[in-house]
Design an enzyme around this catalytic site. Structure first.
Site, short mmCIF file in Angstrom:
data_model
loop_
_atom_site.label_atom_id
_atom_site.label_comp_id
_atom_site.label_asym_id
_atom_site.label_seq_id
_atom_site.Cartn_x
_atom_site.Cartn_y
_atom_site.Cartn_z
N ILE A 12 0.82 -1.20 0.00
CA ILE A 12 0.00 0.00 0.00
C ILE A 12 0.86 1.25 0.00
O ILE A 12 0.54 2.24 -0.68
CB ILE A 12 -0.96 -0.02 1.21
N SER A 140 -7.05 -1.11 9.70
CA SER A 140 -7.42 -2.43 9.21
C SER A 140 -8.87 -2.69 9.55
O SER A 140 -9.37 -2.21 10.58
CB SER A 140 -6.55 -3.51 9.84
N TYR A 153 -2.63 -7.84 16.72
CA TYR A 153 -2.76 -7.01 15.52
C TYR A 153 -4.08 -6.24 15.55
O TYR A 153 -4.11 -5.01 15.36
CB TYR A 153 -2.68 -7.90 14.28
N LYS A 157 -4.49 -2.12 15.85
CA LYS A 157 -5.17 -1.33 14.82
C LYS A 157 -6.40 -0.62 15.39
O LYS A 157 -6.73 0.49 14.97
CB LYS A 157 -5.56 -2.23 13.64
#
Length: 263
Positions: A12, A140, A153, A157
């Site tokens: 990205i 995310s 994770y 996020k």
């Protein structure tokens, strides 16, 4: 448009660098400081992004080091003559159930996925206040939907999304807009083990309303929009770029474990 892009060597971040290099939002030529741990990858994207006339500088650094974000901003301001946009895109992932996750692994993900944006933003604040600039962070869809076994994770996020909302509330009076983009399943270096296989990619795509796995360019276009004048009255938003997947989580075929979003 004077821009910092972290995690710019691949995925990205790389697509975003190319988007900003070719799509100017002002009469000025784009100028960027691209940041990553991967020196070779940075050299490659810098050469490609500058081929169309953009001014491109690079900074090799690890955002797990709390001293690095301020140095990045200092370098950007010195090289670019100021700052209009901060794209905090760098992120890491580690697959492990929470019961097996040790404190160092948790801290590592929190430091890169959330704390780095805070430290970058604080260092950039006076410069973005002067330019009435923007911050866009890559979060995310896992920030809003638990994903097994990505507990740390998802948590990091989610913290990033709230941090950006807090920045939007506190720094809005300074003229600084702060937003997130949240990718769903996206074919990047982090997911190549899953999505390099065309059959697996097509099978995953069938679970997404728009019928395909995302590409880095899908996120780059969303980031470019949120950073630019078209989003001049948008702040505190977490824009889901997931092909409509999050809207289908009530369907039996789409379990929470299948909402993993990696950049």
């Amino acid at each position: 448009m004077r821009t910092i892009i972290t995690g710019a060597a691949s995925g990205i971040g790389r697509a975003t660098a190319l988007q900003f290099a070719t799509k100017t939002m002002t009469d000025e030529s784009p100028a960027m400081l691209l940041v990553d741990r991967d020196a070779a990858g940075l050299s490659s994207i810098a050469a490609e992004a500058s081929s169309g006339g953009a001014t491109v500088h690079t900074f090799v650094g690890d955002l797990a080091d709390p001293m690095v974000p301020a140095r990045i901003v200092t370098e950007a301001v010195a090289r670019l003559g100021g700052l209009d946009v901060l794209i905090s895109n760098a992120g890491v992932i580690h697959m492990k159930p929470l019961v097996d996750l040790d404190a160092d692994q948790f801290d590592w993900m929190m430091n890169i996925n959330a704390r780095a944006t805070l430290l970058l933003g604080r260092a950039a604040h006076p410069h973005l206040k002067a330019s009435k600039g923007a911050i866009v962070a890559t979060a995310s869809s896992a920030a809003e939907n638990p994903a097994v076994p990505l507990g740390a994770y998802s948590t990091s996020k989610a913290a990033l999304v709230m941090l950006i909302r807090q920045m939007a509330a506190e720094w809005g009076p300074d003229g600084i807009r702060c937003n997130c983009v949240s990718p769903g399943p996206t074919h990047t270096a982090m997911t190549k083990a899953s999505y390099d296989d065309s059959e697996a990619r097509e099978r995953r795509g069938r679970e997404i309303p728009l019928g395909r796995v995302g590409q880095p360019e899908d996120l780059a276009r969303a980031i470019h929009f949120l950073a630019g004048p078209g989003a001049a009255f948008i702040s505190g938003v977490n824009l889901l770029v997931d092909g409509g997947l999050s809207a289908t989580l009530g369907n039996s075929k789409n379990s929470a474990a299948n909402t993993i979003a990696q950049q």
